[in-house]
Structure formats: structure tokens, C-alpha cells
Design a protein around this motif. Structure first.
Motif, PDB file in Angstrom:
ATOM      1  N   HIS A   1      15.769  46.780 -52.664  1.00  0.00           N
ATOM      2  CA  HIS A   1      14.773  48.035 -52.380  1.00  0.00           C
ATOM      3  C   HIS A   1      13.557  48.142 -53.193  1.00  0.00           C
ATOM      4  N   TYR A   2      13.278  46.916 -53.766  1.00  0.00           N
ATOM      5  CA  TYR A   2      11.840  47.071 -54.356  1.00  0.00           C
ATOM      6  C   TYR A   2      10.950  45.958 -53.975  1.00  0.00           C
ATOM      7  N   PRO A   3      10.126  46.081 -52.877  1.00  0.00           N
ATOM      8  CA  PRO A   3       9.430  45.075 -52.011  1.00  0.00           C
ATOM      9  C   PRO A   3       8.421  44.802 -52.881  1.00  0.00           C
ATOM     10  N   ASP A   4       7.679  45.616 -53.394  1.00  0.00           N
ATOM     11  CA  ASP A   4       6.477  45.095 -54.064  1.00  0.00           C
ATOM     12  C   ASP A   4       7.126  43.941 -55.250  1.00  0.00           C
ATOM     13  N   LEU A   5       7.969  44.170 -55.896  1.00  0.00           N
ATOM     14  CA  LEU A   5       8.519  43.315 -57.088  1.00  0.00           C
ATOM     15  C   LEU A   5       8.913  41.899 -56.353  1.00  0.00           C
ATOM     16  N   LYS A   6       9.798  42.090 -55.197  1.00  0.00           N
ATOM     17  CA  LYS A   6      10.181  41.008 -54.525  1.00  0.00           C
ATOM     18  C   LYS A   6       9.073  39.852 -53.968  1.00  0.00           C
ATOM     19  N   THR A   7       8.008  40.971 -53.289  1.00  0.00           N
ATOM     20  CA  THR A   7       7.041  39.948 -52.905  1.00  0.00           C
ATOM     21  C   THR A   7       6.125  39.162 -54.167  1.00  0.00           C
ATOM     22  N   ARG A   8       5.745  39.907 -55.163  1.00  0.00           N
ATOM     23  CA  ARG A   8       5.363  39.177 -56.289  1.00  0.00           C
ATOM     24  C   ARG A   8       6.185  38.191 -56.886  1.00  0.00           C
ATOM     25  N   ILE A   9       7.366  38.299 -57.160  1.00  0.00           N
ATOM     26  CA  ILE A   9       8.248  37.190 -57.287  1.00  0.00           C
ATOM     27  C   ILE A   9       8.394  36.095 -56.530  1.00  0.00           C
ATOM     28  N   GLU A  10       8.366  36.223 -55.072  1.00  0.00           N
ATOM     29  CA  GLU A  10       8.403  35.171 -54.143  1.00  0.00           C
ATOM     30  C   GLU A  10       6.983  34.459 -54.285  1.00  0.00           C
ATOM     31  N   GLN A  11       5.752  35.168 -54.486  1.00  0.00           N
ATOM     32  CA  GLN A  11       4.436  34.451 -54.784  1.00  0.00           C
ATOM     33  C   GLN A  11       4.364  33.545 -56.103  1.00  0.00           C
ATOM     34  N   HIS A  12       5.260  34.259 -56.985  1.00  0.00           N
ATOM     35  CA  HIS A  12       5.394  33.269 -58.209  1.00  0.00           C
ATOM     36  C   HIS A  12       6.297  32.082 -58.281  1.00  0.00           C
ATOM     37  N   ILE A  13       6.984  32.238 -57.322  1.00  0.00           N
ATOM     38  CA  ILE A  13       8.120  30.961 -56.921  1.00  0.00           C
ATOM     39  C   ILE A  13       7.280  30.005 -56.569  1.00  0.00           C
ATOM     40  N   ASP A  14       6.404  30.368 -55.555  1.00  0.00           N
ATOM     41  CA  ASP A  14       5.315  29.274 -55.155  1.00  0.00           C
ATOM     42  C   ASP A  14       4.680  28.543 -56.083  1.00  0.00           C
ATOM     43  N   GLU A  15       3.910  29.488 -57.023  1.00  0.00           N
ATOM     44  CA  GLU A  15       3.138  29.026 -58.048  1.00  0.00           C
ATOM     45  C   GLU A  15       4.007  28.091 -58.770  1.00  0.00           C
ATOM     46  N   THR A  16       5.330  28.517 -59.395  1.00  0.00           N
ATOM     47  CA  THR A  16       6.146  27.680 -60.101  1.00  0.00           C
ATOM     48  C   THR A  16       6.360  26.300 -59.737  1.00  0.00           C
ATOM     49  N   ARG A  17       6.482  26.087 -58.222  1.00  0.00           N
ATOM     50  CA  ARG A  17       6.674  24.916 -57.650  1.00  0.00           C
ATOM     51  C   ARG A  17       5.540  24.007 -57.802  1.00  0.00           C
TER      52      ARG A  17
ATOM     53  N   PHE B   1      -2.872  22.677 -68.130  1.00  0.00           N
ATOM     54  CA  PHE B   1      -2.226  23.519 -68.994  1.00  0.00           C
ATOM     55  C   PHE B   1      -2.924  25.080 -69.019  1.00  0.00           C
ATOM     56  N   THR B   2      -4.112  25.078 -68.894  1.00  0.00           N
ATOM     57  CA  THR B   2      -4.921  26.070 -68.872  1.00  0.00           C
ATOM     58  C   THR B   2      -4.969  26.960 -67.511  1.00  0.00           C
ATOM     59  N   GLN B   3      -4.797  26.167 -66.273  1.00  0.00           N
ATOM     60  CA  GLN B   3      -4.579  26.708 -65.166  1.00  0.00           C
ATOM     61  C   GLN B   3      -3.052  27.439 -65.115  1.00  0.00           C
ATOM     62  N   ILE B   4      -2.264  26.646 -65.611  1.00  0.00           N
ATOM     63  CA  ILE B   4      -0.628  27.344 -65.542  1.00  0.00           C
ATOM     64  C   ILE B   4      -0.845  28.480 -66.439  1.00  0.00           C
ATOM     65  N   ARG B   5      -1.220  28.405 -67.635  1.00  0.00           N
ATOM     66  CA  ARG B   5      -1.262  29.512 -68.737  1.00  0.00           C
ATOM     67  C   ARG B   5      -1.893  30.947 -67.976  1.00  0.00           C
ATOM     68  N   ASP B   6      -2.895  30.631 -67.353  1.00  0.00           N
ATOM     69  CA  ASP B   6      -3.649  31.685 -66.590  1.00  0.00           C
ATOM     70  C   ASP B   6      -2.626  32.291 -65.527  1.00  0.00           C
ATOM     71  N   GLN B   7      -1.935  31.539 -64.899  1.00  0.00           N
ATOM     72  CA  GLN B   7      -1.039  31.895 -63.766  1.00  0.00           C
ATOM     73  C   GLN B   7       0.016  32.847 -64.433  1.00  0.00           C
ATOM     74  N   GLU B   8       0.604  32.177 -65.689  1.00  0.00           N
ATOM     75  CA  GLU B   8       1.758  32.962 -66.365  1.00  0.00           C
ATOM     76  C   GLU B   8       1.270  34.456 -66.836  1.00  0.00           C
ATOM     77  N   VAL B   9      -0.186  34.212 -67.383  1.00  0.00           N
ATOM     78  CA  VAL B   9      -0.821  35.553 -67.721  1.00  0.00           C
ATOM     79  C   VAL B   9      -0.678  36.686 -66.869  1.00  0.00           C
ATOM     80  N   ALA B  10      -1.273  36.220 -65.793  1.00  0.00           N
ATOM     81  CA  ALA B  10      -1.332  37.049 -64.370  1.00  0.00           C
ATOM     82  C   ALA B  10       0.053  37.631 -63.933  1.00  0.00           C
TER      83      ALA B  10
END
Length: 168
Positions: free
Chosen positions: A34-50, A130-139
Motif C-alpha cells: 500500500h506504499y507504492p512510492d516506497l516500494k518503487t524507491r526500494i526496488e531502484q535501490h536493489i538495482d543500485e545495491t547489485r 567507494f565515493t560513487q557507492i557512498r553517494d548512492q547511499e547518501v541519496a
């Protein structure tokens, strides 16, 4: 331990941390209804995490070492325990968003430390990665922080409505 041994140990830790993050995020995303914005952002971050795992593996490979199978397994078990524990809470969506924010900040701290370690051992490519990854984590952390009020308000409205599921 030498500087390089410490550095590589921390890179392996980061790899295990990202495996744990992937597992946690996948479980969280699969439970959000029931929280589509959160789900979408988490799915985007899964791709970033991989992608982050691939980048970390490239650092490990350059030093001809391997990621720790034990650390990977422990990270996955920890993630499963965290995901299962959240399933029991009536307010799992809010607690999950808060936990996600906390985890992102731990990752930010880890990559900040890895940047410094990479500089000490002279790994310029590591500093870039590590700077690239940290920037994604900050975002991601900033996104979670800015959306936490909305998730909380949505949960409260849903939980107050008779017959409406708010939990996930």
C-alpha cells in the motif's frame, strides 16, 4: 595486520554488507502493498545495491582475494531475521522505513572509512568506486528521511480506518 590486509578485510565486509542489504531490501519490497512510492524507491535501490556488489567484487578481484563466504552467509541470515521480525509488527512499514534509514547511514559511514583506507593504500580506483557507492547511499538515506513523514502519516490514516490494512 598491514594496511592492505585491513583494507581488503573492510572491502570484504562491505561486500557482505551489500549482500545483506540486497536480501533485506528484497524482503521489504516483496511485502509492501500500500506504499507504492516506497516500494518503487526500494526496488531502484536493489538495482543500485547489485551494481555496488559488482563494483566491490572488482576491487576484491584486483587484489586477487575472495569475498568471505562466511560473512556473506551471516549477513543473509541477519537480513532474514530482521525481515522476519518486522513481519510481526503492526507498524512494520514505519519501522522498516526507520530501519532502512539507519542501515543507509551505517553504509555511508563504512564507505567514508573505505575511502580513507583506499587513499592510504594508494587505490585510486577504490576511492572512485567507494565515493560513487557512498553517494548512492547518501541519496537513499536522504530519500528515506524526506519520505518518512509521508509514510508515517499514510500508515496512521490507514490504521485508523476500519477494515483497511496499514501494516504493509
Amino acid at each position: 595486520m598491514t594496511h592492505e590486509e585491513n583494507y581488503l578485510d573492510w572491502v570484504r565486509d562491505a561486500y557482505a554488507m551489500e549482500k545483506q542489504a540486497e536480501s533485506m531490501l528484497e524482503k521489504m519490497a516483496s511485502r509492501i502493498d500500500h506504499y507504492p512510492d516506497l516500494k518503487t524507491r526500494i526496488e531502484q535501490h536493489i538495482d543500485e545495491t547489485r551494481q555496488q556488489q559488482t563494483l566491490l567484487q572488482s576491487v576484491i578481484d584486483r587484489y586477487d582475494t575472495s569475498s568471505s563466504v562466511i560473512k556473506d552467509a551471516v549477513g543473509k541470515l541477519t537480513a532474514m531475521g530482521q525481515a522476519m521480525g518486522g513481519m510481526l509488527a503492526e507498524d512494520e512499514i514505519v519501522k522498516g522505513a526507520i530501519s532502512g534509514f539507519v542501515f543507509e547511514n551505517m553504509e555511508i559511514a563504512s564507505y567514508t572509512s573505505l575511502i580513507a583506507a583506499a587513499e592510504v593504500v594508494g587505490d585510486i580506483e577504490g576511492v572512485r568506486i567507494f565515493t560513487q557507492i557512498r553517494d548512492q547511499e547518501v541519496a537513499m538515506a536522504e530519500w528515506l528521511l524526506s519520505h518518512l513523514p509521508d509514510v508515517t502519516e499514510q500508515f496512521m490514516v490507514r490504521s485508523a480506518a476500519p477494515g483497511v490494512e496499514a501494516k504493509k
